[in-house]
Design an enzyme around this catalytic site. Structure first.
Site, PDB file in Angstrom:
ATOM      1  N   SER A 142     -22.371 -18.166  18.493  1.00  0.00           N
ATOM      2  CA  SER A 142     -22.294 -18.067  16.904  1.00  0.00           C
ATOM      3  C   SER A 142     -21.766 -19.462  16.269  1.00  0.00           C
ATOM      4  CB  SER A 142     -20.830 -17.247  16.330  1.00  0.00           C
ATOM      5  OG  SER A 142     -20.383 -17.422  15.149  1.00  0.00           O
ATOM      6  N   TYR A 155     -12.649 -13.787  18.245  1.00  0.00           N
ATOM      7  CA  TYR A 155     -13.752 -14.015  18.176  1.00  0.00           C
ATOM      8  C   TYR A 155     -14.459 -15.467  18.246  1.00  0.00           C
ATOM      9  CZ  TYR A 155     -18.634 -13.379  16.073  1.00  0.00           C
ATOM     10  OH  TYR A 155     -19.852 -13.406  15.895  1.00  0.00           O
TER      11      TYR A 155
HETATM   12  N1  LIG Z   1     -24.030 -11.529  11.108  1.00  0.00           N
HETATM   13  C1  LIG Z   1     -23.566 -12.771  11.323  1.00  0.00           C
HETATM   14  O1  LIG Z   1     -23.143 -13.456  10.454  1.00  0.00           O
HETATM   15  C2  LIG Z   1     -23.357 -13.249  12.900  1.00  0.00           C
HETATM   16  C3  LIG Z   1     -22.992 -14.646  12.805  1.00  0.00           C
HETATM   17  C4  LIG Z   1     -23.074 -15.101  14.355  1.00  0.00           C
HETATM   18  C5  LIG Z   1     -22.973 -14.308  15.221  1.00  0.00           C
HETATM   19  N2  LIG Z   1     -23.378 -12.929  15.259  1.00  0.00           N
HETATM   20  C6  LIG Z   1     -23.439 -12.301  16.599  1.00  0.00           C
HETATM   21  O2  LIG Z   1     -24.591 -11.749  16.369  1.00  0.00           O
HETATM   22  C7  LIG Z   1     -24.648 -10.373  17.276  1.00  0.00           C
HETATM   23  C8  LIG Z   1     -25.263  -9.317  16.425  1.00  0.00           C
HETATM   24  O3  LIG Z   1     -24.582  -9.282  15.391  1.00  0.00           O
HETATM   25  P1  LIG Z   1     -25.148  -8.440  14.089  1.00  0.00           P
HETATM   26  O4  LIG Z   1     -24.830  -9.658  13.043  1.00  0.00           O
HETATM   27  O5  LIG Z   1     -26.693  -8.035  14.217  1.00  0.00           O
HETATM   28  O6  LIG Z   1     -24.249  -7.351  13.654  1.00  0.00           O
HETATM   29  P2  LIG Z   1     -24.673  -5.677  13.417  1.00  0.00           P
HETATM   30  O7  LIG Z   1     -25.551  -5.482  12.522  1.00  0.00           O
HETATM   31  O8  LIG Z   1     -23.276  -5.285  13.246  1.00  0.00           O
HETATM   32  O9  LIG Z   1     -25.163  -5.140  14.797  1.00  0.00           O
HETATM   33  C9  LIG Z   1     -24.086  -5.104  15.982  1.00  0.00           C
HETATM   34  C10 LIG Z   1     -25.009  -4.494  17.162  1.00  0.00           C
HETATM   35  O10 LIG Z   1     -24.026  -4.489  18.241  1.00  0.00           O
HETATM   36  C11 LIG Z   1     -23.996  -3.052  18.788  1.00  0.00           C
HETATM   37  N3  LIG Z   1     -22.728  -2.947  19.270  1.00  0.00           N
HETATM   38  C12 LIG Z   1     -21.500  -3.077  18.786  1.00  0.00           C
HETATM   39  N4  LIG Z   1     -20.496  -2.384  19.613  1.00  0.00           N
HETATM   40  C13 LIG Z   1     -21.094  -2.271  20.591  1.00  0.00           C
HETATM   41  C14 LIG Z   1     -20.776  -1.643  21.908  1.00  0.00           C
HETATM   42  N5  LIG Z   1     -19.360  -1.233  22.032  1.00  0.00           N
HETATM   43  N6  LIG Z   1     -21.589  -0.924  22.714  1.00  0.00           N
HETATM   44  C15 LIG Z   1     -22.977  -1.144  22.599  1.00  0.00           C
HETATM   45  N7  LIG Z   1     -23.488  -1.707  21.254  1.00  0.00           N
HETATM   46  C16 LIG Z   1     -22.626  -2.308  20.556  1.00  0.00           C
HETATM   47  C17 LIG Z   1     -24.309  -2.465  17.412  1.00  0.00           C
HETATM   48  O11 LIG Z   1     -24.906  -0.903  17.859  1.00  0.00           O
HETATM   49  P3  LIG Z   1     -23.835   0.821  17.906  1.00  0.00           P
HETATM   50  O12 LIG Z   1     -23.060   0.359  16.682  1.00  0.00           O
HETATM   51  O13 LIG Z   1     -25.080   1.332  17.791  1.00  0.00           O
HETATM   52  O14 LIG Z   1     -23.341   0.504  19.263  1.00  0.00           O
HETATM   53  C18 LIG Z   1     -25.202  -3.217  16.939  1.00  0.00           C
HETATM   54  O15 LIG Z   1     -26.559  -2.732  17.188  1.00  0.00           O
HETATM   55  C19 LIG Z   1     -23.229 -10.249  17.565  1.00  0.00           C
HETATM   56  O16 LIG Z   1     -22.929 -10.749  18.739  1.00  0.00           O
HETATM   57  C20 LIG Z   1     -22.554 -11.100  16.446  1.00  0.00           C
HETATM   58  O17 LIG Z   1     -21.242 -11.723  17.070  1.00  0.00           O
HETATM   59  C21 LIG Z   1     -23.455 -12.622  13.944  1.00  0.00           C
END
Ligand SMILES: NC(=O)c1ccc[n+]([C@@H]2O[C@H](COP(=O)([O-])OP(=O)(O)OC[C@H]3O[C@@H](n4cnc5c(N)ncnc54)[C@H](OP(=O)(O)O)[C@@H]3O)[C@@H](O)[C@H]2O)c1
Length: 265
Positions: A142, A155
């Site tokens: 991130s 985080y």
């Molecule tokens: N969006 C942002 O602003 C941002 C910025 C920087 C980095 N990131 C990183 O990008 C990655 C994806 O995030 P996103 O933004 O796409 O968020 P999101 O839309 O909330 O998606 C998160 C995904 O992770 C899965 N997940 C969460 N907990 C889990 C568990 N215990 N076991 C298996 N799967 C799990 C969720 O699936 P289920 O709930 O179905 O399990 C979902 O598919 C993360 O690592 C996040 O830290 C996001």
């Protein structure tokens, strides 16, 4: 090997950036193994992508806070005769409560999900990647990894580990045809902030800070294929990353304490 014979394992494929990776890689002819907890969403996405692109799309519902999950995923792949050529270590979330007030099980779950499972899956896919002399691994870090930590939240530290670990693995594995990239997005449209409970705060942030997940995914895929171990997608995020890093540590601490929008509650 032609792309249509390659398979990508994507964790966190039921939403956000992970679902976007699934659509992008399927459109590029990859077969997929999709992992998340919400099996209904994975099933729906798999059906959509098989119909649209004719790719094989397997799903495996797993909670990656379970210490047995990485081995269970790979055992499933083995039973199905699936070899992983591309690993997208994407599943993640952030807690939003003070460290001292958060149950240890929740904190341990964050560490297991975003440090141990990420590292173990990278380790488990290596034997077949090494045998083929080809592999692509993208680990979701991130922009937070370049930013001062907010009070009480794990985080930033977790994403710092992922950034450093990815560079280290890339140094070791690139000579064997395996490229590893830490993907460091800033604010990206997804369900992340709904899950974190910070939607109200983040909605007030200027649009210039936000990116669509498609743009993030495209830049990450180009980065890993060109052998770039760190991908900070978007000009604004690059500017933030390069500005904050050189600041004196005490100033970073001050900024983290006073300006971070994600102070724990
Ligand atoms: N969006 C942002 O602003 C941002 C910025 C920087 C980095 N990131 C990183 O990008 C990655 C994806 O995030 P996103 O933004 O796409 O968020 P999101 O839309 O909330 O998606 C998160 C995904 O992770 C899965 N997940 C969460 N907990 C889990 C568990 N215990 N076991 C298996 N799967 C799990 C969720 O699936 P289920 O709930 O179905 O399990 C979902 O598919 C993360 O690592 C996040 O830290 C996001």
């Amino acid at each position: 090997m032609p792309t249509h014979n390659r398979t990508a394992l994507i964790t966190g494929a039921s939403a956000g950036i992970g679902a976007c990776f699934a659509r992008y890689l399927a459109a590029n002819g990859h077969n997929l193994l999709l992992v998340a907890r919400r099996e209904d969403r994975l099933r729906e996405l798999a059906a959509e992508l098989t119909a649209a692109h004719g790719v094989r799309c397997d799903i495996f519902a797993a909670d990656l806070t379970d210490v047995n999950a990485p081995k269970a995923i790979m055992a499933y792949a083995h039973r199905k005769g699936i070899e992983i050529d591309v690993l997208i270590n994407n599943a993640g979330l952030s807690g939003n409560t003070a460290f001292a007030d958060t149950a240890w099980t929740a904190l341990a779950g964050e560490l297991q999900l975003m440090i141990v499972a990420v590292t173990e899956l990278a380790h488990l896919v290596l034997p077949s990647m090494k045998a083929k002399g080809f592999g692509r691994i993208i680990n979701l870090s991130s922009l937070a990894a370049f930013s001062p930590p907010g009070a009480g939240l794990l985080y930033t530290a977790i994403k710092g580990y992922v950034l450093s670990m990815s560079q280290s693995l890339d140094m070791e594995l690139k000579p064997q045809g395996i490229n590893v990239t830490a993907l460091c997005p800033g604010f990206t449209y997804s369900e992340f902030h709904d899950v974190m409970g910070t939607r109200e705060t983040t909605n007030k942030l200027p649009a210039i800070l936000w990116q669509q997940p498609d743009a993030v995914v495209q830049q990450a895929w180009a980065a890993v294929n060109s052998g770039n171990p760190v991908c900070v997608p978007g000009a604004v995020n690059k500017l933030i990353a390069s500005t904050v890093r050189p600041l004196p540590v005490r100033l970073q601490y001050y900024l983290g304490k006073n300006l971070n929008p994600f102070k724990s509650e």
